[in-house]
Design an enzyme around this catalytic site. Structure first.
Site, PDB file in Angstrom:
ATOM      1  N   TRP A  60     -10.976  35.758 -22.093  1.00  0.00           N
ATOM      2  CA  TRP A  60     -10.748  34.609 -22.967  1.00  0.00           C
ATOM      3  C   TRP A  60      -9.553  33.875 -22.391  1.00  0.00           C
ATOM      4  O   TRP A  60      -8.418  34.344 -22.507  1.00  0.00           O
ATOM      5  CB  TRP A  60     -10.438  35.043 -24.405  1.00  0.00           C
ATOM      6  CG  TRP A  60     -11.593  35.653 -25.138  1.00  0.00           C
ATOM      7  CD1 TRP A  60     -11.807  36.975 -25.333  1.00  0.00           C
ATOM      8  CD2 TRP A  60     -12.678  34.973 -25.791  1.00  0.00           C
ATOM      9  NE1 TRP A  60     -12.961  37.170 -26.064  1.00  0.00           N
ATOM     10  CE2 TRP A  60     -13.507  35.960 -26.352  1.00  0.00           C
ATOM     11  CE3 TRP A  60     -13.029  33.627 -25.947  1.00  0.00           C
ATOM     12  CZ2 TRP A  60     -14.674  35.641 -27.070  1.00  0.00           C
ATOM     13  CZ3 TRP A  60     -14.185  33.327 -26.662  1.00  0.00           C
ATOM     14  CH2 TRP A  60     -14.992  34.322 -27.206  1.00  0.00           C
ATOM     15  N   CYS A  97       4.299   7.071  -7.027  1.00  0.00           N
ATOM     16  CA  CYS A  97       4.543   8.318  -7.751  1.00  0.00           C
ATOM     17  C   CYS A  97       5.394   9.315  -6.972  1.00  0.00           C
ATOM     18  O   CYS A  97       6.183  10.035  -7.560  1.00  0.00           O
ATOM     19  CB  CYS A  97       3.216   8.942  -8.176  1.00  0.00           C
ATOM     20  SG  CYS A  97       2.180   7.783  -9.087  1.00  0.00           S
ATOM     21  N   ASN A 137      -5.501   3.004  -8.385  1.00  0.00           N
ATOM     22  CA  ASN A 137      -6.379   3.245  -7.239  1.00  0.00           C
ATOM     23  C   ASN A 137      -7.850   3.138  -7.624  1.00  0.00           C
ATOM     24  O   ASN A 137      -8.652   2.540  -6.905  1.00  0.00           O
ATOM     25  CB  ASN A 137      -6.110   4.636  -6.666  1.00  0.00           C
ATOM     26  CG  ASN A 137      -4.991   4.639  -5.651  1.00  0.00           C
ATOM     27  OD1 ASN A 137      -5.152   4.122  -4.551  1.00  0.00           O
ATOM     28  ND2 ASN A 137      -3.852   5.184  -6.009  1.00  0.00           N
ATOM     29  N   SER A 175       0.813  -1.217   0.000  1.00  0.00           N
ATOM     30  CA  SER A 175       0.000   0.000   0.000  1.00  0.00           C
ATOM     31  C   SER A 175       0.844   1.263   0.000  1.00  0.00           C
ATOM     32  O   SER A 175       0.679   2.136   0.835  1.00  0.00           O
ATOM     33  CB  SER A 175      -0.934   0.004   1.209  1.00  0.00           C
ATOM     34  OG  SER A 175      -1.826   1.093   1.139  1.00  0.00           O
ATOM     35  N   ASP A 231      -1.543  -1.651 -12.697  1.00  0.00           N
ATOM     36  CA  ASP A 231      -0.589  -1.582 -13.803  1.00  0.00           C
ATOM     37  C   ASP A 231      -0.488  -2.859 -14.620  1.00  0.00           C
ATOM     38  O   ASP A 231       0.056  -2.847 -15.720  1.00  0.00           O
ATOM     39  CB  ASP A 231       0.809  -1.248 -13.256  1.00  0.00           C
ATOM     40  CG  ASP A 231       0.879   0.160 -12.678  1.00  0.00           C
ATOM     41  OD1 ASP A 231      -0.149   0.866 -12.705  1.00  0.00           O
ATOM     42  OD2 ASP A 231       1.963   0.550 -12.217  1.00  0.00           O
TER      43      ASP A 231
END
Lengths: 479, 479
Positions: A459, A73, A330, A69, A308
């Site tokens: 914009w 990243c 996840n 767990s 993965d």
């Protein structure tokens, strides 16, 4: 609910009284057994969600390593010592899982799976029978297959022990120089991490530009950022061997010459770990990863796959792809957990949203790039605009480059890339929601976004880029 | 294209050679005459776009004030002297428009319009014939109708001359204290502006909380921010009169007592300026603003309306609403300009996205609030979550509050509100794209967003809030 009427797989979650689970006999008999192979991100998500949805499940999660767990990243930030302690990367400890009733077993590997008998046999011979099996076997790093790639000081970065090993090695061996092979986003994040750790870094790249997903015009900002931070770049370089060095520990032999360093990181990609799935006869997708459906089920009705090791549905290309990222793992884990726990849920897919930080730059992209768009049969037209995105609140120049891609035949919005010191991720997220919904570039051009002078212009750069791209697409037949 | 075959209204834009426009005779005869009434934001957008799309048009834009083509939204930052020069608020000067062939006339007011004859009569008697008329008459501030509201030192803030007047008055009269009547977003922005200008400020609010669009739990952060910056709040207060003051120039009489100040700003809202439209017999919407279609056409085929004077289609409530905001005016102007210039375009509507800054807070919302959702016949359920949004890059606490609203009957996502020092606007923009597309809360809960540790968590606050709200909505019938 009447307990006598309860049956396995009932959609209504049955909450056992706390004392109940400890009684033997009929209670234990009713428990559905869930075995989860792999404890990285997807596996633990499945375990946690399934247990929450149906506390009567008997869940066992096995992991061959020592950690479970963990968030992969942030590992570069751990190596760069922004995060001091590897424990901070761990979302939920085995103890926490055990408190929740999940039997977590680390240092345990699956030897094989007998699908007919519904039994996992562990290395060592122990048998784990299951009603539901979840594969969360992740990926393994691609090795270049060159001599010396197994030398001490040569690393890959995929799992938490890799990160712990690299950090320890840099400190204990007092590394002063590093080589990173590969200029994808992991390679880029590791440039910053090594830099933070005070290590001089050279990136060796097979291609001419780093992070080829981004347009070369945007990629120039990446190159500039690397150079500004004293990262050396070797482009168009093929690696050939790793030897013992003279001035440093290691020497990398390339077709562009030799280069020495104390540590070498191989960051040239990953492959799904599908050995077990293959042996079980589960269907693999075209990508080589485990094929799943929207419920995360594999080709066998008792087997789920998450994270993965499996594919995901890409909502823009409308193909099943293999994009190994932690947030996807996840989500897939949660979806599988809901379904196993009796709450029908689907994973609606991805749009390829991705971001990373490189020193002072936000680098983000979503959807398809032009190559992928062509491969999917679209007719990509694109444009790239530069603009100031925060006119008031940040002093100095805050230029953002934004590239949009659309299909000329239909006007369908296909993808976006952004790089700048501020606002790249935010715009890519907004555009990801637009891609998710299949908006046309015309709609993107008039999206209603929250405008206030400290945050954007009337914009926004999104509108400017989309309006500009719309003009490129007006190809009416002659009258 | 053969010039002999060209006809007025041809969708193929005809580009005159530069020299051509100066010749008399047949060239002039062919020109379609466009008259635009109002030079704030929507009018100039229309003029610029129509001229770009069809350079053969003869465009006249009249404005009763002295400024045209200015951004009203940054006016508080001009008053707070973050923007030093009012010229910075001007997007395009009259000279620039004239270079582009648009005849800009400031200080000129329309007296009436004869729709049958297609002629605008100006105050003073001059007649302006038109083929196409565009109403861009904007709004006018609501006055409370109390004695003394016309005293010197009492201001409203709607147009650029108001902002110039306030800034000048504060400086020349050396104002030390101010009262702002109204606690909407303009009132809030002006708190910061007065504070920047060194003026002690009191907000007088009819309701109990400022900015009632935001949930009271989020509104507490607004109140705290005001108090932290020494802004005084008088809640639940009705104003009764403005008199000459004793210690200061002015005295405001309220049902909660008297309060003195050197300057008073009335910021209690605006109404569409529809006097001319009403006299012309154009249809008005239920909101009192000019009714338009997706092409920005009014009930008369030769008349367009754009910007704050007209309605817009709300994609969530699916009703026509009056939300006067600068970015909407710009977009409507561009759409009208495209259509007038022969390029068929629609304005696809709004979702109610809005943001403002208050000192160190980003305050943003989109879609419907619960009151609006109920009024539209939805069954709103909501939740509010707090989370850290940037775990690595910003030191210290960066709490973000996010409220989501969905329809219990269908799961349709209806609206969102966010407040925090970072990331509120970015999340509201992503959620605006989700609202635009009519996503369900289930889809929002699994949106693919760019995840990287320096920018967000694997489960963004958007996901956490939506997942949480989903759980509230599971109301299956009993079996």
């Amino acid at each position: 609910m009447d307990i006598a009427r309860w049956k396995s797989g009932d959609e209504q979650a049955f909450v056992f009284p706390q004392s109940c689970g400890r009684r033997k006999g009929w209670v234990k008999y009713m428990k559905r057994r869930v075995v989860i192979i792999g404890g990285g991100a997807g596996g633990p998500s499945t375990a946690a969600e399934a247990g929450r949805r149906d506390p009567s499940l008997a869940i066992t999660m096995i992991e061959k390593g020592e950690y479970i767990s963990y968030a992969a990243c942030p590992m570069p930030y751990y190596i760069g010592d922004v995060i001091k302690d590897e424990k901070k990367l761990i979302a939920r400890t085995p103890e926490k899982f055990r408190e929740g009733g999940v039997d977590v077993r680390t240092g345990v590997e699956a030897e094989n799976v007998d699908l007919a008998a519904q039994v996992v046999t562990l290395v060592g011979g122990e048998a784990l029978p299951f009603d539901v099996l979840v594969l969360a076997t992740g990926t393994r790093p691609i090795l270049p297959g060159i001599p010396g790639e197994d030398r001490e000081g040569v690393f890959t970065l995929k799992q938490l022990p890799d990160a712990v090993g690299i950090k320890q090695f840099i400190r204990e061996s007092r590394c002063r120089t590093a080589i990173i092979v590969g200029a994808g986003f992991i390679g880029m994040e590791m440039c910053e991490a090594f830099r933070e750790a005070g290590v001089e870094t050279t990136v060796v790249n097979r291609g001419s530009m780093p992070v080829p997903r981004w347009d070369p015009e945007l990629g120039q900002l990446v190159v500039k950022s690397l150079l500004d931070h004293q990262i050396r770049m070797m482009a168009d370089t093929t690696i050939q061997a790793i030897e013992k060095g003279e001035t440093c520990r290691l020497r990398l032999i390339t077709d562009q010459g030799k280069i020495e360093a104390d540590v070498i990181l191989l960051a040239i990609g990953v492959r799904p770990s599908v050995g077990l799935a293959g042996e079980m006869g589960l269907a693999l997708g075209k990508t080589g990863a485990v094929a799943v459906d929207f419920s995360q089920k594999t080709s066998h009705p008792a087997v789920y796959a998450v994270g993965d090791c499996c594919e995901a549905y890409h909502r823009v290309s409308r193909r099943w792809v293999h994009i190994p990222l932690g947030d996807i793992a996840n989500k897939q884990g949660r979806v599988a957990g809901c379904n196993i726990g009796g709450f029908p849920t689907i994973f609606p897919g991805i749009v390829g949203a991705q971001a990373f930080k490189l020193f002072d730059l936000e680098i983000a992209a979503t959807g398809l790039d032009e190559r992928e768009a062509l491969a999917a049969g679209f007719h990509p037209v694109s444009n790239l605009v530069w603009g100031d995105v925060v006119p008031l609140s940040v002093p100095g120049t805050t230029r953002l480059g934004l590239k949009l891609i659309a299909d000329e035949a239909t006007g369908l919005f296909l993808g976006a890339q952004a790089i700048g010191p501020h606002g790249a991720v935010s715009r890519i997220n907004t555009l990801s929601a637009a891609l998710w919904s299949g908006l046309s570039i015309d709609e993107v051009a008039y999206l209603d976004l929250a405008y206030s002078p400290p945050f954007s212009r009337a914009w926004d750069l999104i509108h400017i880029a989309a309006q500009d791209l719309m003009k490129k697409m007006v190809r009416r037949p002659p009258r």
